[in-house]
Write a protein that holds these residues in place. Structure first.
Motif, PDB file in Angstrom:
ATOM      1  N   ARG A 118      37.509 -36.003 -50.107  1.00 18.16           N
ATOM      2  CA  ARG A 118      38.563 -36.299 -51.087  1.00 18.16           C
ATOM      3  C   ARG A 118      38.434 -35.396 -52.304  1.00 18.16           C
ATOM      4  O   ARG A 118      39.429 -34.898 -52.836  1.00 18.16           O
ATOM      5  CB  ARG A 118      38.516 -37.772 -51.498  1.00 18.16           C
ATOM      6  CG  ARG A 118      39.387 -38.651 -50.632  1.00 18.16           C
ATOM      7  CD  ARG A 118      39.633 -40.021 -51.233  1.00 18.16           C
ATOM      8  NE  ARG A 118      38.482 -40.621 -51.877  1.00 18.16           N
ATOM      9  CZ  ARG A 118      37.471 -41.224 -51.236  1.00 18.16           C
ATOM     10  NH1 ARG A 118      37.477 -41.310 -49.939  1.00 18.16           N
ATOM     11  NH2 ARG A 118      36.469 -41.737 -51.900  1.00 18.16           N
ATOM     12  N   LYS A 119      37.214 -35.152 -52.744  1.00 17.14           N
ATOM     13  CA  LYS A 119      37.014 -34.264 -53.896  1.00 17.14           C
ATOM     14  C   LYS A 119      37.445 -32.841 -53.544  1.00 17.14           C
ATOM     15  O   LYS A 119      38.131 -32.184 -54.326  1.00 17.14           O
ATOM     16  CB  LYS A 119      35.561 -34.274 -54.357  1.00 17.14           C
ATOM     17  CG  LYS A 119      35.317 -33.235 -55.451  1.00 17.14           C
ATOM     18  CD  LYS A 119      34.231 -33.556 -56.384  1.00 17.14           C
ATOM     19  CE  LYS A 119      33.991 -32.572 -57.476  1.00 17.14           C
ATOM     20  NZ  LYS A 119      34.875 -31.473 -57.715  1.00 17.14           N
ATOM     21  N   ALA A 120      37.067 -32.388 -52.356  1.00 15.80           N
ATOM     22  CA  ALA A 120      37.452 -31.038 -51.928  1.00 15.80           C
ATOM     23  C   ALA A 120      38.978 -30.925 -51.822  1.00 15.80           C
ATOM     24  O   ALA A 120      39.564 -29.916 -52.228  1.00 15.80           O
ATOM     25  CB  ALA A 120      36.791 -30.698 -50.598  1.00 15.80           C
ATOM     26  N   GLN A 121      39.634 -31.975 -51.302  1.00 19.07           N
ATOM     27  CA  GLN A 121      41.099 -31.975 -51.220  1.00 19.07           C
ATOM     28  C   GLN A 121      41.712 -31.909 -52.613  1.00 19.07           C
ATOM     29  O   GLN A 121      42.673 -31.169 -52.847  1.00 19.07           O
ATOM     30  CB  GLN A 121      41.604 -33.228 -50.516  1.00 19.07           C
ATOM     31  CG  GLN A 121      41.431 -33.223 -49.029  1.00 19.07           C
ATOM     32  CD  GLN A 121      41.922 -34.525 -48.422  1.00 19.07           C
ATOM     33  OE1 GLN A 121      41.746 -35.597 -48.986  1.00 19.07           O
ATOM     34  NE2 GLN A 121      42.539 -34.429 -47.267  1.00 19.07           N
ATOM     35  N   ASP A 122      41.175 -32.712 -53.532  1.00 18.27           N
ATOM     36  CA  ASP A 122      41.711 -32.726 -54.887  1.00 18.27           C
ATOM     37  C   ASP A 122      41.542 -31.357 -55.547  1.00 18.27           C
ATOM     38  O   ASP A 122      42.465 -30.864 -56.194  1.00 18.27           O
ATOM     39  CB  ASP A 122      41.035 -33.818 -55.723  1.00 18.27           C
ATOM     40  CG  ASP A 122      41.684 -33.950 -57.082  1.00 18.27           C
ATOM     41  OD1 ASP A 122      42.899 -34.225 -57.143  1.00 18.27           O
ATOM     42  OD2 ASP A 122      40.975 -33.755 -58.098  1.00 18.27           O
ATOM     43  N   ASP A 123      40.371 -30.747 -55.358  1.00 17.43           N
ATOM     44  CA  ASP A 123      40.141 -29.419 -55.933  1.00 17.43           C
ATOM     45  C   ASP A 123      41.131 -28.403 -55.359  1.00 17.43           C
ATOM     46  O   ASP A 123      41.704 -27.601 -56.100  1.00 17.43           O
ATOM     47  CB  ASP A 123      38.709 -28.947 -55.656  1.00 17.43           C
ATOM     48  CG  ASP A 123      37.663 -29.739 -56.434  1.00 17.43           C
ATOM     49  OD1 ASP A 123      38.033 -30.489 -57.370  1.00 17.43           O
ATOM     50  OD2 ASP A 123      36.466 -29.614 -56.089  1.00 17.43           O
ATOM     51  N   LEU A 124      41.340 -28.468 -54.053  1.00 14.44           N
ATOM     52  CA  LEU A 124      42.262 -27.523 -53.413  1.00 14.44           C
ATOM     53  C   LEU A 124      43.692 -27.744 -53.892  1.00 14.44           C
ATOM     54  O   LEU A 124      44.364 -26.806 -54.328  1.00 14.44           O
ATOM     55  CB  LEU A 124      42.186 -27.667 -51.890  1.00 14.44           C
ATOM     56  CG  LEU A 124      43.191 -26.836 -51.095  1.00 14.44           C
ATOM     57  CD1 LEU A 124      42.950 -25.341 -51.303  1.00 14.44           C
ATOM     58  CD2 LEU A 124      43.124 -27.206 -49.625  1.00 14.44           C
ATOM     59  N   ILE A 125      44.154 -28.974 -53.829  1.00  9.98           N
ATOM     60  CA  ILE A 125      45.552 -29.257 -54.160  1.00  9.98           C
ATOM     61  C   ILE A 125      45.824 -29.007 -55.650  1.00  9.98           C
ATOM     62  O   ILE A 125      46.922 -28.621 -56.031  1.00  9.98           O
ATOM     63  CB  ILE A 125      45.952 -30.683 -53.704  1.00  9.98           C
ATOM     64  CG1 ILE A 125      47.437 -30.735 -53.330  1.00  9.98           C
ATOM     65  CG2 ILE A 125      45.617 -31.734 -54.699  1.00  9.98           C
ATOM     66  CD1 ILE A 125      47.759 -30.149 -52.011  1.00  9.98           C
ATOM     67  N   SER A 126      44.814 -29.179 -56.481  1.00  9.07           N
ATOM     68  CA  SER A 126      44.970 -28.928 -57.920  1.00  9.07           C
ATOM     69  C   SER A 126      45.157 -27.451 -58.237  1.00  9.07           C
ATOM     70  O   SER A 126      45.608 -27.098 -59.325  1.00  9.07           O
ATOM     71  CB  SER A 126      43.752 -29.457 -58.691  1.00  9.07           C
ATOM     72  OG  SER A 126      43.682 -30.854 -58.579  1.00  9.07           O
ATOM     73  N   SER A 127      44.828 -26.593 -57.296  1.00 12.21           N
ATOM     74  CA  SER A 127      44.944 -25.156 -57.545  1.00 12.21           C
ATOM     75  C   SER A 127      46.384 -24.648 -57.369  1.00 12.21           C
ATOM     76  O   SER A 127      46.667 -23.488 -57.653  1.00 12.21           O
ATOM     77  CB  SER A 127      44.008 -24.378 -56.608  1.00 12.21           C
ATOM     78  OG  SER A 127      44.451 -24.426 -55.266  1.00 12.21           O
ATOM     79  N   TYR A 128      47.300 -25.510 -56.930  1.00 11.32           N
ATOM     80  CA  TYR A 128      48.682 -25.099 -56.701  1.00 11.32           C
ATOM     81  C   TYR A 128      49.568 -25.497 -57.873  1.00 11.32           C
ATOM     82  O   TYR A 128      49.329 -26.494 -58.542  1.00 11.32           O
ATOM     83  CB  TYR A 128      49.224 -25.729 -55.409  1.00 11.32           C
ATOM     84  CG  TYR A 128      48.566 -25.158 -54.172  1.00 11.32           C
ATOM     85  CD1 TYR A 128      48.991 -23.951 -53.644  1.00 11.32           C
ATOM     86  CD2 TYR A 128      47.510 -25.823 -53.567  1.00 11.32           C
ATOM     87  CE1 TYR A 128      48.380 -23.413 -52.524  1.00 11.32           C
ATOM     88  CE2 TYR A 128      46.893 -25.288 -52.443  1.00 11.32           C
ATOM     89  CZ  TYR A 128      47.328 -24.089 -51.934  1.00 11.32           C
ATOM     90  OH  TYR A 128      46.722 -23.554 -50.829  1.00 11.32           O
ATOM     91  N   SER A 129      50.639 -24.728 -58.059  1.00 10.23           N
ATOM     92  CA  SER A 129      51.612 -25.028 -59.111  1.00 10.23           C
ATOM     93  C   SER A 129      52.470 -26.215 -58.683  1.00 10.23           C
ATOM     94  O   SER A 129      52.489 -26.595 -57.502  1.00 10.23           O
ATOM     95  CB  SER A 129      52.518 -23.810 -59.344  1.00 10.23           C
ATOM     96  OG  SER A 129      53.372 -23.625 -58.217  1.00 10.23           O
TER      97      SER A 129
END
Length: 154
Positions: A115-126
């Motif tokens: 979940r943390k890795a998903q949040d980090d990834l998805i947070s990198s998008y506009s």
């Protein structure tokens, strides 16, 4: 954009969708094994977390298990402290299956890193990119649901 470039991007996107599905399945299998459960046990828990309560027959149908195998699965999940059996108020001979109070938190802990890795990834998008990503996943979800329904009609 040339048609060749679009065709290449379409192919790339479809390969990515395929690889996403395969790797998600492999990850879920690894979590199941790590947690001491099998894949079918985890499928049952996913359904219970979604519905909150189900009959053993519903769970057997969802998992494709015979009634005897479903009973063994429910015994494993009950012994692991993940489900509880309750009397069915609408059928005095029947039983309802529900997740225990602690099972959601227990299962959530198994996926904490992901979940943390998903949040980090998805947070990198506009915001604009997130709208496209959301749209694609929502449409693929509907597509798979529609395709599943077609199979059930045949």
């Amino acid at each position: 954009m040339t048609n060749l470039k679009k065709a290449d991007l379409k192919k790339r996107a479809l390969i990515a969708v395929r690889d996403y599905g395969v790797n998600l399945t492999l990850f879920r299998n690894a979590v199941s094994e790590w947690a001491g459960l099998n894949v079918t046990d985890m499928e049952c828990m996913r359904l219970l977390f979604l519905k909150q309560v189900a009959t053993p027959s519903e769970l057997a149908k969802h998992t494709g298990l015979t009634s005897g195998a479903a009973t063994a699965m429910l015994d494993r999940l009950e012994n692991a402290g993940l489900i509880e059996r309750r009397p069915n108020p609408n059928d005095r001979r029947g039983t309802l299956i529900a997740p225990t109070k602690d099972s959601s938190a227990k299962a959530a802990s198994w996926f904490e890193s992901a979940r943390k890795a998903q949040d980090d990834l998805i947070s990198s998008y506009s915001a604009e990119e997130l709208e496209i990503i959301s749209d694609v996943f929502e449409k693929f979800t509907k597509l798979w649901d529609d395709e599943r329904k077609k199979l059930k009609k045949e």
